[in-house]
Design an enzyme around this catalytic site. Structure first.
Site, mmCIF file in Angstrom:
data_model
loop_
_atom_site.group_PDB
_atom_site.id
_atom_site.type_symbol
_atom_site.label_atom_id
_atom_site.label_comp_id
_atom_site.label_asym_id
_atom_site.label_seq_id
_atom_site.Cartn_x
_atom_site.Cartn_y
_atom_site.Cartn_z
ATOM 1 N N SER A 142 0.859 -1.180 0.000
ATOM 2 C CA SER A 142 0.000 0.000 0.000
ATOM 3 C C SER A 142 0.899 1.235 0.000
ATOM 4 O O SER A 142 2.052 1.162 0.451
ATOM 5 C CB SER A 142 -0.893 0.007 1.239
ATOM 6 O OG SER A 142 -1.554 1.259 1.392
ATOM 7 N N TYR A 155 -2.983 -1.117 9.969
ATOM 8 C CA TYR A 155 -2.865 -1.288 8.524
ATOM 9 C C TYR A 155 -1.512 -0.779 8.035
ATOM 10 O O TYR A 155 -0.828 -1.455 7.263
ATOM 11 C CB TYR A 155 -4.002 -0.546 7.828
ATOM 12 C CG TYR A 155 -4.046 -0.755 6.331
ATOM 13 C CD1 TYR A 155 -4.584 -1.919 5.793
ATOM 14 C CD2 TYR A 155 -3.566 0.218 5.451
ATOM 15 C CE1 TYR A 155 -4.637 -2.113 4.421
ATOM 16 C CE2 TYR A 155 -3.615 0.036 4.088
ATOM 17 C CZ TYR A 155 -4.147 -1.140 3.569
ATOM 18 O OH TYR A 155 -4.196 -1.335 2.216
#
Length: 253
Positions: A142, A155
């Site tokens: 990401s 995350y």
């Protein structure tokens, strides 16, 4: 060279979003695909979509929890049993919890790490020995694996781990002919992005506007991320390993 003709691929998190788009893209590029997801009906639906474009024998579905070692072993064995080999692994399964450290339960932290990080380790552990002809592994990182983000501590930590685990795997297995890279999307219009808006209690339209705040002026589509994964998986990227490819419309820049 941007083809997977004759290759066998596994896609985890293949029931929706980037996983489904990539499974379809792989099939269109000539691969046969094992679609794995904890959402069994969703994985079956992806296989049905693949059958419509590549034939009934182009894909199989596996309901599995990729944080479980036995399930990961079973996914790999399904590829070998159904298609006789394994050449490509796309570790895409992932979840997100939008909260700070103060508001995050320990159990939620552990679950994010299990699905986002442990799964990559387990799938690689079981898949690499099966890649007897060499292969390509692509892990979904990401933009937040390369920089920080607000209200997303678990995350961000998990995706940073994926990015650096990718580099370590690339070093360890290059001499075996296995390339390992990460694709690092920015905001992409997927069910997970919509779930983020829900978790934060934000209006979807307003959330979309915020997601579009990048040089290209929009969020990405699953198909756009899938094309980047196809490139990394294919022989077109034959001299690329250990890289973190950012696909985010210029957001990180």
């Amino acid at each position: 060279m941007n083809t997977l003709e004759g290759k066998i691929a596994i896609v985890t998190g293949g029931a929706s979003g980037i996983g489904r788009a990539t499974a379809l893209t792989f099939a269109r590029a000539g691969a046969r695909v094992v679609v794995a997801d904890i959402d069994g009906p969703g994985a079956e639906a992806t296989v049905e979509q693949i059958a419509a474009v590549a034939g009934d024998k182009a894909a199989v579905a596996v309901r599995a929890d990729v944080s479980d070692s036995d399930d990961c072993r079973r996914i790999v064995q399904t590829a070998l049993d159904a298609f006789g080999a394994l050449h490509v692994l796309f570790n895409n399964a992932g979840i997100i919890r939008r909260t700070t450290a103060l508001d995050l339960d320990v159990e939620e932290w552990d679950r994010v790490m299990a699905v986002n990080v442990r799964s990559v380790f387990l799938m690689c552990k079981h898949a690499i020995p099966a890649m007897t002809e060499g292969g390509s592994i692509v892990n979904t990182g990401s933009g937040w694996g390369l920089k920080g983000g607000g209200n997303a501590i678990s995350y961000c930590a998990s995706k940073a781990a994926v990015v650096n685990m990718t580099r370590a795997l690339a070093i360890d297995h290059a001499r075996a002919g296995i390339r390992v890279n990460s694709v690092n999307p920015g905001d992409t219009d997927t069910p997970m992005l919509r779930d983020e808006a829900r978790q934060l209690g934000e209006d979807w339209a307003a959330f979309q506007t915020d997601a579009a705040d990048r040089p290209m002026g929009r969020s990405g589509t699953p198909d756009e991320i899938a094309q980047a994964v196809l490139f990394l998986a294919s022989d077109a990227a034959s001299y690329i390993t250990g890289s973190a490819l950012v696909v985010d419309g210029g957001g990180l820049a």
